[in-house]
Design an enzyme around this catalytic site. Structure first.
Site, PDB file in Angstrom:
ATOM      1  N   SER A 116       0.824  -1.204   0.000  1.00 43.02           N
ATOM      2  CA  SER A 116       0.000   0.000   0.000  1.00 43.02           C
ATOM      3  C   SER A 116       0.857   1.252   0.000  1.00 43.02           C
ATOM      4  O   SER A 116       0.358   2.329  -0.301  1.00 43.02           O
ATOM      5  CB  SER A 116      -0.873   0.035   1.252  1.00 43.02           C
ATOM      6  OG  SER A 116      -1.682  -1.101   1.316  1.00 43.02           O
ATOM      7  N   HIS A 137      -1.591  -2.849  -7.126  1.00 39.30           N
ATOM      8  CA  HIS A 137      -2.221  -2.606  -5.819  1.00 39.30           C
ATOM      9  C   HIS A 137      -3.738  -2.749  -5.905  1.00 39.30           C
ATOM     10  O   HIS A 137      -4.411  -1.897  -6.476  1.00 39.30           O
ATOM     11  CB  HIS A 137      -1.822  -1.193  -5.348  1.00 39.30           C
ATOM     12  CG  HIS A 137      -2.315  -0.865  -3.983  1.00 39.30           C
ATOM     13  ND1 HIS A 137      -2.912   0.335  -3.686  1.00 39.30           N
ATOM     14  CD2 HIS A 137      -2.308  -1.588  -2.846  1.00 39.30           C
ATOM     15  CE1 HIS A 137      -3.240   0.341  -2.408  1.00 39.30           C
ATOM     16  NE2 HIS A 137      -2.891  -0.807  -1.882  1.00 39.30           N
ATOM     17  N   GLU A 149      -4.284  -0.090  -8.769  1.00 38.18           N
ATOM     18  CA  GLU A 149      -3.263   0.913  -9.093  1.00 38.18           C
ATOM     19  C   GLU A 149      -2.031   0.179  -9.635  1.00 38.18           C
ATOM     20  O   GLU A 149      -1.513  -0.734  -8.973  1.00 38.18           O
ATOM     21  CB  GLU A 149      -2.889   1.720  -7.841  1.00 38.18           C
ATOM     22  CG  GLU A 149      -4.003   2.640  -7.376  1.00 38.18           C
ATOM     23  CD  GLU A 149      -3.669   3.384  -6.089  1.00 38.18           C
ATOM     24  OE1 GLU A 149      -4.061   4.547  -5.965  1.00 38.18           O
ATOM     25  OE2 GLU A 149      -3.025   2.800  -5.193  1.00 38.18           O
ATOM     26  N   ASN A 188      -4.266   5.900  -1.295  1.00 36.55           N
ATOM     27  CA  ASN A 188      -3.906   5.974   0.127  1.00 36.55           C
ATOM     28  C   ASN A 188      -3.285   7.309   0.513  1.00 36.55           C
ATOM     29  O   ASN A 188      -3.410   7.730   1.661  1.00 36.55           O
ATOM     30  CB  ASN A 188      -2.980   4.823   0.512  1.00 36.55           C
ATOM     31  CG  ASN A 188      -3.767   3.559   0.731  1.00 36.55           C
ATOM     32  OD1 ASN A 188      -4.864   3.593   1.299  1.00 36.55           O
ATOM     33  ND2 ASN A 188      -3.253   2.435   0.272  1.00 36.55           N
TER      34      ASN A 188
END
Ligand SMILES: NC(=O)c1ccc[n+]([C@@H]2O[C@H](COP(=O)([O-])OP(=O)(O)OC[C@H]3O[C@@H](n4cnc5c(N)ncnc54)[C@H](O)[C@@H]3O)[C@@H](O)[C@H]2O)c1
Length: 282
Positions: A116, A137, A149, A188
Site C-alpha cells: 500500500s 495494488h 493501481e 492511500n
C-alpha cells in the site's frame, strides 16, 4: 499469463488469489506456516462458497480446484506472474523479493507487490531484475472493488506495465489506473490522512466514533465512515501505511496519532481481531 503465484493468504492475498482463480488462472498461494496455510484455505473456501450462494459463480469447488495453498516459495518456480501480499513490512517484503528473484525461473516473469505504501524501487533493487518489478495494488475486498493501481518504478520496463495492465483489465476485468512510485500512490495518499484526522478527532473528544462516521455517511454520501473503514483496512495496516507516508513526505498529516498506536499495541486491529473502533462478532 495463466500461471499466477501469490505470496501471503491473508485478507488481500486470499482476495487476489480468488479473483485470479475465478478468472480461470491456475494459482499457487504461499503462506508462512502450515497453520496460516490452513487458515488461508478456509478463508478462500468460505469466500467462494458465499459467492456461490449469491449466484456470483456457478461452482466454488470448480474454482477451488485451480487454487493451491502451500508453504514453500520454491513452488513458484514456474510462475509467469507473482503478486506479493504479505504484511506491510519493508524488511520482510525485501527478503521475499530477493528469494523470488532466485526461485522464479522465467526471465519474462513479472514480480509484483500489493504494497500500500512501500516504494516499489526498494523492492525492485532487492532483485537482479528490477525491470520486471512493479506495484499492482488491489483494494479490499478484492472480489468487490474494481480499482487496481499500477505502479512502475523508474526501472520498470514499459512492456511489463503493458502486460500487467492487460492482465488486470482483460484477464481479471478490473479497472487499472497508473500511479507514480510515491508512497501511498493515489488512493492511500488521500485516504490515510483523512482516516488519521478522524482518529485525531475521536482522540480529542470532538465527537463519538458513531457520530464521526454517521457525519461522513449521511453528510458526504460515503458508503462507510472513516473509523469503520480503518477497522476494515486493519489498524495495524493503517498505522504501517501512515508510517511509510510520514517517512516519505515528513508531513504531520501523515503521522499516526497516539490512539492508533495504543490500539495496535493492544491488538485491537479492527474486524480481523473482532475489535477496533467497533466490536464485531467473530
Ligand atoms: N488490508 C487492506 O485493506 C489492504 C488494501 C490494499 C493493500 N494492502 C496491502 O496488502 C498487503 C497484505 O495486507 P493484508 O491486509 O492482506 O495483511 P494480512 O495480515 O491479512 O495478511 C498477510 C499474510 O501474509 C502472511 N505472511 C507473512 N509473511 C509471509 C511470508 N514471508 N511468506 C508467506 N506469507 C507470509 C501472513 O501469515 C498473513 O496471512 C500489505 O502490503 C498491505 O499494505 C492491504
Amino acid at each position: 499469463m495463466e500461471r499466477v503465484g501469490v505470496v501471503g493468504c491473508g485478507l488481500m492475498g486470499a482476495g487476489i488469489a480468488e479473483v485470479a482463480a475465478r478468472a480461470g488462472k491456475l494459482v499457487v498461494v504461499v503462506e508462512s506456516s502450515d497453520e496460516a496455510a490452513a487458515a488461508g484455505r478456509a478463508r478462500l473456501r468460505a469466500s467462494l462458497e458465499r459467492a456461490e450462494a449469491r449466484g456470483k459463480i456457478s461452482s466454488a469447488a470448480e474454482v477451488l480446484a485451480r487454487l493451491r495453498v502451500v508453504t514453500e516459495l520454491e513452488e513458484l518456480a514456474d510462475r509467469e506472474l507473482v503478486v506479493e501480499a504479505i504484511a506491510e513490512d519493508e524488511a520482510a517484503k525485501t527478503a521475499v523479493f530477493a528469494r523470488l528473484d532466485e526461485i522464479v525461473q522465467s526471465p519474462d516473469a513479472i514480480l509484483a507487490s500489493n504494497t500500500s505504501s512501500i516504494p516499489i524501487m526498494k523492492l525492485a533493487v532487492a532483485t537482479n531484475r528490477p525491470s520486471q518489478v512493479l506495484g499492482v495494488h488491489f483494494f479490499n475486498p478484492v472480489p468487490v472493488l474494481s480499482l487496481v493501481e499500477l505502479v512502475p518504478s523508474l526501472m520498470t520496463d514499459p512492456a511489463v506495465v503493458d502486460r500487467a495492465r492487460a492482465f488486470v483489465a482483460d484477464g481479471l476485468g478490473k479497472q487499472p489506473i497508473l500511479c507514480q512510485d510515491r508512497a501511498g500512490f493515489v488512493v492511500n495518499a488521500l485516504l490515510i490522512p483523512f482516516v488519521l484526522s478522524a482518529i485525531r478527532m475521536l482522540e480529542s473528544g470532538f465527537a463519538t466514533a458513531e457520530d464521526i462516521d454517521r457525519g461522513l455517511v449521511l453528510g458526504a454520501a460515503h458508503p462507510q465512515g472513516p473509523l469503520a473503514l480503518a477497522d476494515l483496512i486493519g489498524l495495524d495496516t493503517t498505522k504501517a501505511v501512515a508510517e511509510s507516508l510520514y517517512e516519505e513526505f515528513k508531513e504531520p498529516l501523515y503521522a499516526a496519532p497516539p490512539l492508533l498506536a495504543r490500539m495496535v499495541e493492544a491488538g485491537l486491529l479492527g474486524r480481523k481481531t473482532g475489535r477496533g473502533f467497533y466490536t464485531y462478532a467473530k
